[in-house]
Scaffold this motif. Structure first.
Motif, PDB file in Angstrom:
ATOM      1  N   PRO A  60      49.301  33.158  43.516  1.00  0.00           N
ATOM      2  CA  PRO A  60      48.768  34.520  43.300  1.00  0.00           C
ATOM      3  C   PRO A  60      49.325  35.550  44.272  1.00  0.00           C
ATOM      4  N   VAL A  61      49.610  35.126  45.504  1.00  0.00           N
ATOM      5  CA  VAL A  61      50.166  36.061  46.485  1.00  0.00           C
ATOM      6  C   VAL A  61      51.532  36.566  46.027  1.00  0.00           C
ATOM      7  N   VAL A  62      52.315  35.704  45.403  1.00  0.00           N
ATOM      8  CA  VAL A  62      53.622  36.108  44.892  1.00  0.00           C
ATOM      9  C   VAL A  62      53.451  37.150  43.787  1.00  0.00           C
ATOM     10  N   THR A  63      52.517  36.896  42.887  1.00  0.00           N
ATOM     11  CA  THR A  63      52.244  37.865  41.823  1.00  0.00           C
ATOM     12  C   THR A  63      51.810  39.198  42.412  1.00  0.00           C
ATOM     13  N   GLY A  94      44.475  49.282  40.500  1.00  0.00           N
ATOM     14  CA  GLY A  94      45.418  48.230  40.826  1.00  0.00           C
ATOM     15  C   GLY A  94      44.761  46.860  40.814  1.00  0.00           C
ATOM     16  N   ALA A  95      43.499  46.809  41.263  1.00  0.00           N
ATOM     17  CA  ALA A  95      42.752  45.551  41.199  1.00  0.00           C
ATOM     18  C   ALA A  95      42.567  45.121  39.750  1.00  0.00           C
ATOM     19  N   ALA A  96      42.314  46.094  38.870  1.00  0.00           N
ATOM     20  CA  ALA A  96      42.167  45.780  37.442  1.00  0.00           C
ATOM     21  C   ALA A  96      43.487  45.291  36.858  1.00  0.00           C
ATOM     22  N   LEU A  97      44.598  45.897  37.269  1.00  0.00           N
ATOM     23  CA  LEU A  97      45.916  45.467  36.787  1.00  0.00           C
ATOM     24  C   LEU A  97      46.214  44.042  37.239  1.00  0.00           C
ATOM     25  N   ALA A  98      45.964  43.755  38.501  1.00  0.00           N
ATOM     26  CA  ALA A  98      46.209  42.405  39.012  1.00  0.00           C
ATOM     27  C   ALA A  98      45.325  41.381  38.308  1.00  0.00           C
ATOM     28  N   ALA A  99      44.062  41.715  38.113  1.00  0.00           N
ATOM     29  CA  ALA A  99      43.139  40.797  37.439  1.00  0.00           C
ATOM     30  C   ALA A  99      43.561  40.566  35.996  1.00  0.00           C
ATOM     31  N   ALA A 100      44.013  41.625  35.330  1.00  0.00           N
ATOM     32  CA  ALA A 100      44.447  41.501  33.935  1.00  0.00           C
ATOM     33  C   ALA A 100      45.649  40.573  33.813  1.00  0.00           C
ATOM     34  N   GLU A 163      39.401  36.611  40.666  1.00  0.00           N
ATOM     35  CA  GLU A 163      40.751  36.838  41.172  1.00  0.00           C
ATOM     36  C   GLU A 163      40.715  37.329  42.631  1.00  0.00           C
ATOM     37  N   PHE A 164      41.567  36.730  43.451  1.00  0.00           N
ATOM     38  CA  PHE A 164      41.584  37.087  44.876  1.00  0.00           C
ATOM     39  C   PHE A 164      42.987  37.311  45.420  1.00  0.00           C
ATOM     40  N   GLY A 165      43.869  36.302  45.283  1.00  0.00           N
ATOM     41  CA  GLY A 165      45.159  36.356  45.952  1.00  0.00           C
ATOM     42  C   GLY A 165      46.016  37.546  45.567  1.00  0.00           C
ATOM     43  N   THR A 169      46.582  41.108  47.933  1.00  0.00           N
ATOM     44  CA  THR A 169      47.964  41.412  48.312  1.00  0.00           C
ATOM     45  C   THR A 169      48.389  42.776  47.792  1.00  0.00           C
ATOM     46  N   PHE A 170      47.951  43.129  46.611  1.00  0.00           N
ATOM     47  CA  PHE A 170      48.379  44.370  45.964  1.00  0.00           C
ATOM     48  C   PHE A 170      47.567  45.575  46.424  1.00  0.00           C
ATOM     49  N   VAL A 171      46.244  45.433  46.517  1.00  0.00           N
ATOM     50  CA  VAL A 171      45.397  46.605  46.799  1.00  0.00           C
ATOM     51  C   VAL A 171      44.578  46.444  48.065  1.00  0.00           C
ATOM     52  N   SER A 172      44.762  45.345  48.810  1.00  0.00           N
ATOM     53  CA  SER A 172      44.033  45.098  50.046  1.00  0.00           C
ATOM     54  C   SER A 172      42.540  44.918  49.746  1.00  0.00           C
TER      55      SER A 172
END
Length: 229
Positions: A60-63, A94-100, A163-165, A169-172
């Motif tokens: 997830p950190v890579v993503t 951004g959190a929503a984008l990462a979770a999606a 979702e966490f990693g 990483t993306f939005v802190s």
């Protein structure tokens, strides 16, 4: 209501908001991709399938890092979007984008399996009677695939809640802005005496996720029975 602090309630409500937006926004694309993978044969189909499922394999950190360099304010996409007022990095969007993105493979897989189980003879019969491909999809394929769509949607929501990693990483983890339940739990575990508060958030997280899975199973079974009768 006194069980959680104001900051913890913010994290809970933000997680629900992020998960709902991530799920609803990705659902149309999820149905489209699932249908293509289930019904169409074309060059690059295996590559598309691999790309869709890549978030399940990558750390997830890579993503999250890939999202940061792409949708960050200095990224090729993020800088262009920032000019029109759309900002993802260090924002709840951004959190929503990462979770999606992290939940998308689960959604597509459930919907794809549901579509593949549909008897293509029914669709072919409708086509021979003059129904257009779009009408066949809207009146036959989509209704018959509803159990899988419901299951995929709720599973994606539950995945987005956890979702966490990629998110951190993306939005802190900014309290009240981007701090969801998983990042709040992590922050509490780093603070002295925060274990008890973290355990409360773990409990509500488990309850919401388990509830989503149970609701998914109940709705899918009821719909399948109704369609069968």
């Amino acid at each position: 209501m006194d069980i959680f602090t104001a900051e913890e309630w913010q994290a809970i409500f933000l997680s629900l908001r992020v998960s709902a937006v991530a799920t609803i926004a990705s659902l149309p694309l999820g149905i489209f991709i699932a249908y293509i993978l289930a019904r169409c044969r074309f060059p690059g189909r295996d590559l598309l399938n691999a790309i869709v499922h890549l978030p399940l394999i990558l750390p997830p950190v890579v993503t999250g890092y890939l999202l940061l360099i792409t949708f960050g304010r200095r990224g090729p996409v993020g800088s262009a979007l920032a000019e029109i007022g759309i900002v993802f990095s260090f924002n709840w969007t951004g959190a929503a984008l990462a979770a999606a993105i992290m939940a998308f493979p689960l959604m597509v897989r459930a919907i794809r399996l549901s579509i593949e189980m549909i008897d293509q003879g029914i669709e072919a019969a409708a086509s021979t009677l003059g129904a257009s491909p779009l009408r066949v999809f809207a009146t036959i394929t989509l209704p018959l695939a509803l159990p899988g769509i419901i299951a995929g949607t709720i599973l994606a929501f539950a995945k987005a809640m956890g979702e966490f990693g990629a998110t951190i990483t993306f939005v802190s983890s900014i309290p009240g802005v981007t701090q969801t339940v998983p990042s709040a739990i992590y922050a509490l575990l780093q603070a002295p005496g925060g274990e008890a508060r973290a355990l409360r958030l773990v409990g509500i997280s488990v309850m919401i996720s388990m509830g989503a899975i149970l609701v998914s199973e109940i709705l899918a079974r009821r719909l399948a029975r109704r369609m069968g009768s």
